[in-house]
Motif scaffolding. Structure first.
Motif, PDB file in Angstrom:
ATOM      1  N   PRO A 164      28.212  29.293  43.979  1.00 48.34           N
ATOM      2  CA  PRO A 164      29.321  29.072  44.975  1.00 48.34           C
ATOM      3  C   PRO A 164      30.348  28.425  44.591  1.00 48.34           C
ATOM      4  O   PRO A 164      31.632  28.639  45.040  1.00 48.34           O
ATOM      5  N   TYR A 165      30.342  27.793  43.646  1.00 48.81           N
ATOM      6  CA  TYR A 165      31.594  26.766  42.979  1.00 48.81           C
ATOM      7  C   TYR A 165      32.608  27.632  42.437  1.00 48.81           C
ATOM      8  O   TYR A 165      33.737  27.426  42.316  1.00 48.81           O
ATOM      9  N   LEU A 166      32.108  28.715  41.817  1.00 51.56           N
ATOM     10  CA  LEU A 166      33.058  29.606  41.295  1.00 51.56           C
ATOM     11  C   LEU A 166      34.127  30.098  42.174  1.00 51.56           C
ATOM     12  O   LEU A 166      35.559  29.999  41.822  1.00 51.56           O
ATOM     13  N   PHE A 167      33.770  30.198  43.765  1.00 55.57           N
ATOM     14  CA  PHE A 167      34.657  30.872  44.556  1.00 55.57           C
ATOM     15  C   PHE A 167      35.709  29.772  45.006  1.00 55.57           C
ATOM     16  O   PHE A 167      36.716  29.943  45.716  1.00 55.57           O
ATOM     17  N   GLN A 168      35.355  28.457  44.622  1.00 54.64           N
ATOM     18  CA  GLN A 168      36.198  27.377  44.823  1.00 54.64           C
ATOM     19  C   GLN A 168      37.238  27.262  43.728  1.00 54.64           C
ATOM     20  O   GLN A 168      38.312  26.659  43.921  1.00 54.64           O
ATOM     21  N   ARG A 169      37.088  27.803  42.680  1.00 54.12           N
ATOM     22  CA  ARG A 169      38.017  27.332  41.545  1.00 54.12           C
ATOM     23  C   ARG A 169      38.542  28.848  40.963  1.00 54.12           C
ATOM     24  O   ARG A 169      39.342  28.649  40.220  1.00 54.12           O
ATOM     25  N   VAL A 170      38.219  29.919  41.168  1.00 56.55           N
ATOM     26  CA  VAL A 170      38.501  31.172  40.399  1.00 56.55           C
ATOM     27  C   VAL A 170      39.199  32.124  41.495  1.00 56.55           C
ATOM     28  O   VAL A 170      38.521  32.547  42.554  1.00 56.55           O
ATOM     29  N   PRO A 171      40.293  32.663  40.990  1.00 52.22           N
ATOM     30  CA  PRO A 171      40.860  33.502  41.878  1.00 52.22           C
ATOM     31  C   PRO A 171      39.991  34.694  42.140  1.00 52.22           C
ATOM     32  O   PRO A 171      39.388  34.959  41.158  1.00 52.22           O
ATOM     33  N   LEU A 172      40.036  35.364  43.449  1.00 48.14           N
ATOM     34  CA  LEU A 172      39.096  36.432  43.515  1.00 48.14           C
ATOM     35  C   LEU A 172      39.233  37.486  42.675  1.00 48.14           C
ATOM     36  O   LEU A 172      38.333  38.400  42.340  1.00 48.14           O
ATOM     37  N   LYS A 173      40.520  37.819  42.273  1.00 39.70           N
ATOM     38  CA  LYS A 173      40.557  39.072  41.514  1.00 39.70           C
ATOM     39  C   LYS A 173      39.881  38.886  40.022  1.00 39.70           C
ATOM     40  O   LYS A 173      39.537  39.864  39.568  1.00 39.70           O
ATOM     41  N   TYR A 174      39.635  37.761  39.668  1.00 38.90           N
ATOM     42  CA  TYR A 174      38.899  37.454  38.225  1.00 38.90           C
ATOM     43  C   TYR A 174      37.451  37.780  38.529  1.00 38.90           C
ATOM     44  O   TYR A 174      36.654  38.331  37.958  1.00 38.90           O
ATOM     45  N   ILE A 175      36.843  37.153  39.850  1.00 41.35           N
ATOM     46  CA  ILE A 175      35.641  37.457  40.154  1.00 41.35           C
ATOM     47  C   ILE A 175      35.108  38.968  40.241  1.00 41.35           C
ATOM     48  O   ILE A 175      34.286  39.519  40.039  1.00 41.35           O
ATOM     49  N   ALA A 176      36.301  39.472  40.994  1.00 44.00           N
ATOM     50  CA  ALA A 176      35.927  40.839  41.183  1.00 44.00           C
ATOM     51  C   ALA A 176      35.722  41.600  39.772  1.00 44.00           C
ATOM     52  O   ALA A 176      34.790  42.549  39.735  1.00 44.00           O
ATOM     53  N   THR A 177      36.374  41.481  38.763  1.00 40.97           N
ATOM     54  CA  THR A 177      36.322  42.098  37.554  1.00 40.97           C
ATOM     55  C   THR A 177      34.926  41.684  37.091  1.00 40.97           C
ATOM     56  O   THR A 177      34.127  42.643  36.367  1.00 40.97           O
ATOM     57  N   TYR A 178      34.414  40.380  37.165  1.00 41.68           N
ATOM     58  CA  TYR A 178      33.190  39.902  36.682  1.00 41.68           C
ATOM     59  C   TYR A 178      32.118  40.741  37.281  1.00 41.68           C
ATOM     60  O   TYR A 178      30.987  41.163  36.910  1.00 41.68           O
ATOM     61  N   LEU A 179      32.218  41.036  38.957  1.00 38.18           N
ATOM     62  CA  LEU A 179      31.284  41.876  39.440  1.00 38.18           C
ATOM     63  C   LEU A 179      31.247  43.352  39.136  1.00 38.18           C
ATOM     64  O   LEU A 179      30.824  43.961  39.884  1.00 38.18           O
ATOM     65  N   ARG A 180      32.511  43.548  38.585  1.00 43.33           N
ATOM     66  CA  ARG A 180      32.566  45.187  38.172  1.00 43.33           C
ATOM     67  C   ARG A 180      33.017  45.981  39.425  1.00 43.33           C
ATOM     68  O   ARG A 180      32.513  47.089  39.480  1.00 43.33           O
ATOM     69  N   ILE A 181      33.801  45.316  39.988  1.00 44.83           N
ATOM     70  CA  ILE A 181      34.537  46.021  41.352  1.00 44.83           C
ATOM     71  C   ILE A 181      35.996  45.523  41.149  1.00 44.83           C
ATOM     72  O   ILE A 181      36.441  44.865  40.654  1.00 44.83           O
ATOM     73  N   LYS A 182      36.847  46.221  42.184  1.00 40.17           N
ATOM     74  CA  LYS A 182      38.002  46.268  42.382  1.00 40.17           C
ATOM     75  C   LYS A 182      38.446  45.208  43.530  1.00 40.17           C
ATOM     76  O   LYS A 182      37.500  44.980  44.172  1.00 40.17           O
ATOM     77  N   PRO A 183      39.288  44.317  43.163  1.00 40.82           N
ATOM     78  CA  PRO A 183      39.754  43.343  44.017  1.00 40.82           C
ATOM     79  C   PRO A 183      39.805  43.949  45.652  1.00 40.82           C
ATOM     80  O   PRO A 183      39.129  43.066  46.417  1.00 40.82           O
ATOM     81  N   GLU A 184      40.135  45.060  45.913  1.00 42.09           N
ATOM     82  CA  GLU A 184      40.191  45.848  47.114  1.00 42.09           C
ATOM     83  C   GLU A 184      38.880  45.846  47.736  1.00 42.09           C
ATOM     84  O   GLU A 184      38.698  45.481  48.792  1.00 42.09           O
ATOM     85  N   THR A 185      37.901  46.231  46.779  1.00 42.84           N
ATOM     86  CA  THR A 185      36.610  46.432  47.154  1.00 42.84           C
ATOM     87  C   THR A 185      35.863  44.821  47.482  1.00 42.84           C
ATOM     88  O   THR A 185      35.349  44.798  48.482  1.00 42.84           O
ATOM     89  N   LEU A 186      36.217  44.104  46.743  1.00 42.62           N
ATOM     90  CA  LEU A 186      35.544  42.673  47.063  1.00 42.62           C
ATOM     91  C   LEU A 186      36.197  42.127  48.394  1.00 42.62           C
ATOM     92  O   LEU A 186      35.198  41.482  49.286  1.00 42.62           O
TER      93      LEU A 186
END
Lengths: 197, 197
Positions: A164-186
């Motif tokens: 959960p801590y990642l969501f406090q510190r990392v822009p969602l657009k990077y998390i999206a690519t980590y999840l292998r999805i597009k920011p729009e999808t996230l």
DNA sequence: CTGATTTCTTGATTTCAATCAATTTTTAGG
DNA sequence: CCTAAAAATTGATTGAAATCAAGAAATCAG
């Protein structure tokens, strides 16, 4: 948690490796390359030869590779973790990853030669290294399985639960690519607050 | 290439590890578990604890994990390669993989305890093990990158170039899951004989 | 050799997430 | 504090591969 990077490394080593206090002190001293990074700076860039394994004493970084159209995150590194562009470091080939600070960071590096000498000198360091590689292997395999067996939504919820801590510190657009999805999808997945199994 | 499995292992070890002939002989003797598999037999199954690292002296196997709807191949193992359900072996957790013979196989296994004793005894074995782990790490990373940056068609052509022998020995349906595509898609990709870049 | 089973191919249709295209919201730096 | 840039959201549309559905071909065991 000591503010001093070297002190922090020492604690990390003593917790993770079966080294005596004296051995840990000697080995820690070989992590002689200190890097201060500000947001946006690179610890390693595509094409460069990775010469170090880094201990992150402070801050947060993303590890990614570029494709034609985007930058795909393979992971994040932060306080009390160790990071490197492993394939480059191991094989001494140009790096296929970049490692970029997302926050102000302090990193301590040990060179390839110093590390391999230490591995040959102290069995406990050899163990630490294998242990680290084993962790990387199991992590990569689990990740591969997760990506190919779950939906974007499940992956989002799994990550939210595990880190959960990642969501406090990392822009969602990077998390999206980590999840292998597009920011729009996230964004859409987050809106429909369907809870995980 | 000797027909005798032990002889073959000995050659493998001498080629891959910096062991003296005598050391190699002693270490090879620890690979004391011999398994003969016929087509369809399992070297390791989901849920079982992987107790060995296996040297394949003869034959061909697929390593896969199941999903709801299919079995996804993560790799193949064959003569003069080493295979194990690594996360299970390393962490002593139930295996998330099955390893199944696609041909009649001969495998020699070393147990966890024997291997770790050998690692602690001979630096060259420790090196061999790290080297193996490093190979697994770099392989997994390269694979992850390939899967997420290429089209099914490119992946097919890349594999055809890198490992044409697989196409002689492995049913296409397994290769398809290895390429992360459906058999139907693989079939279509093969029909349109567009050459790789 | 031969019949049964497995594997492979081919066609029609569907679907999930990507892409394209604007806004709105947030953040960071002067 | 304020403004410009970056990030996130939202809607409409598209597209590549999956799925569904038969057949054809290959293979393997008796």
């Amino acid at each position: 948690m000591p503010a001093d990077p070297s002190e922090r490394l020492l604690e990390f080593l003593q917790k993770r490796a079966a080294l005596s206090r004296e051995e840990a002190v000697v080995f820690a001293a070989r992590w002689s390359v200190q890097r201060q990074l500000k947001r946006g700076d690179y610890l390693c860039s595509i094409g460069k030869m990775e010469q170090h394994v880094w201990f992150i004493a402070e801050g947060l970084l993303r590890i990614y590779y570029p494709t034609d159209t985007e930058e795909v995150c393979v992971g994040f590194s932060y306080e009390d973790t160790v990071v490197s562009s492993f394939p480059s470091f191991i094989r001494q080939q140009p790096s296929t990853f970049s490692i970029q600070a997302l926050e102000k960071c302090t990193a301590l590096g040990i060179t390839r030669t110093d590390l391999y000498v230490a591995i040959d000198t102290w069995p406990a360091v050899a163990k630490l290294w294998s242990g680290l590689l084993e962790q990387v292997v199991t992590g990569l395999i689990e990740r591969e399985i997760e990506i190919s067996t779950t939906t974007p939504e499940q992956r989002y919820h799994n990550l939210l639960r595990r880190a959960p801590y990642l969501f406090q510190r990392v822009p969602l657009k990077y998390i999206a690519t980590y999840l292998r999805i597009k920011p729009e999808t996230l964004s859409r997945v987050r809106r429909t607050g369907i809870s995980a199994s």
